[in-house]
Design an enzyme around this catalytic site. Structure first.
Site, mmCIF file in Angstrom:
data_model
loop_
_atom_site.group_PDB
_atom_site.id
_atom_site.type_symbol
_atom_site.label_atom_id
_atom_site.label_comp_id
_atom_site.label_asym_id
_atom_site.label_seq_id
_atom_site.Cartn_x
_atom_site.Cartn_y
_atom_site.Cartn_z
ATOM 1 N N CYS A 52 0.874 -1.179 0.000
ATOM 2 C CA CYS A 52 0.000 0.000 0.000
ATOM 3 C C CYS A 52 0.910 1.227 0.000
ATOM 4 O O CYS A 52 2.128 1.106 -0.158
ATOM 5 C CB CYS A 52 -0.970 -0.009 1.178
ATOM 6 S SG CYS A 52 -0.222 0.230 2.803
ATOM 7 N N CYS A 100 -4.157 -0.404 -2.402
ATOM 8 C CA CYS A 100 -4.720 0.924 -2.634
ATOM 9 C C CYS A 100 -4.509 1.296 -4.093
ATOM 10 O O CYS A 100 -3.582 0.806 -4.748
ATOM 11 C CB CYS A 100 -4.136 1.970 -1.690
ATOM 12 S SG CYS A 100 -2.446 2.466 -2.021
ATOM 13 N N CYS A 135 3.645 0.564 -8.466
ATOM 14 C CA CYS A 135 4.281 -0.648 -7.955
ATOM 15 C C CYS A 135 5.316 -1.166 -8.958
ATOM 16 O O CYS A 135 5.030 -1.281 -10.152
ATOM 17 C CB CYS A 135 3.225 -1.714 -7.694
ATOM 18 S SG CYS A 135 3.818 -3.091 -6.704
#
Length: 256
Positions: free
Chosen positions: A123, A194, A201
């Protein structure tokens, strides 16, 4: 809400879930959403059908309370769709039981986990959602998983996360870490929690299975008294439900 109805008489028509899921496109949408939360354009690309048709069938699934929708916290123009696997389990149990009582599923068989599967939760802050998910999965699966968590902008562990898991008998101790520090490690599953971190990422070696759970930041949700704890408590319940289904699928992953 047909999913909560108990079948007490012989049914001459297929159960509602069977009628709903028998449409090939709706079944494909259910299959796609069973892997994680998706935006409409991602579903359109996955099933190769026009957006208006995909949206029509999503409305049907939402009306049946199998699918829910939430605005993206990264881009408010996007909506993430989520499949409620718990309701699907109830619906499938009803469908089986309506055909023959012996077809009621054995829930115990759906909770097996593979050994030493590597899972990473990510997250933004690594202060609430991802460390809570890490602790909940470790609590459920024990030594059968190697679980980690990280964030794109780490910050100290939120006391609401500690308190919410303490209510469940889990002591949450975690040192927030940056996702870049794990980018060379191999994982079987990488689960973003999220919408913002999903966009940043990094890629991981070994082609892990990528899953997205669109969950709001509990630290930004306050009650009438200005506290965020109720949001952390709700998040703990939501994570625990999702992780329960994750452990049922995790043995499908073969060790690379």
């Amino acid at each position: 809400m047909y999913l909560r109805r108990v079948v007490t008489v012989e049914m001459h028509e297929p159960p509602p879930f069977v009628r709903l899921a028998s449409d090939p496109l709706r079944w494909r949408l259910l299959r796609e959403l069973s892997h994680g939360d998706r935006r409409v354009r991602e579903l359109v690309e996955a099933v190769g059908q026009p957006q208006n048709l995909v949206s029509y069938h999503l409305r049907k699934l939402r009306a049946a309370e199998l699918v829910t929708a939430r605005r993206s916290s990264f881009d408010g123009r996007d909506t993430y769709y989520h499949l409620d696997l718990g309701r699907c389990a109830v619906a499938l149990a009803e469908a089986g039981s309506s055909l023959h009582p012996a077809l009621a599923p054995d829930a115990a068989n759906a909770t097996r986990a593979a050994s030493r599967i590597k899972v990473l939760f990510v997250c933004t802050g690594n202060s609430g959602r991802s460390p809570m998910a890490e602790a909940l999965l470790r609590h459920r699966a024990g030594s059968t998983v190697e679980v980690s968590s990280a964030g794109s902008h780490p910050k100290p562990l939120h006391p609401g996360a500690v308190r919410a898991l303490a209510e469940r008998g889990i002591a949450l101790e975690h040192e927030p870490s940056h996702v870049d520090g794990l980018r060379r490690r191999r994982f079987h599953w990488v689960i973003s929690l999220c919408d913002r971190v999903r966009e940043v990422c990094p890629e991981f070696p070994g082609h892990p299975r990528l899953v997205h759970w669109s969950l709001p930041d509990p630290a930004k949700e306050t009650d009438d008294a200005g506290g965020a704890y109720p949001a952390f408590r709700r998040l703990a319940g939501e994570l625990d439900r999702r992780i329960g289904f994750l452990t049922a699928r995790i043995d499908e992953v073969k060790t690379r």
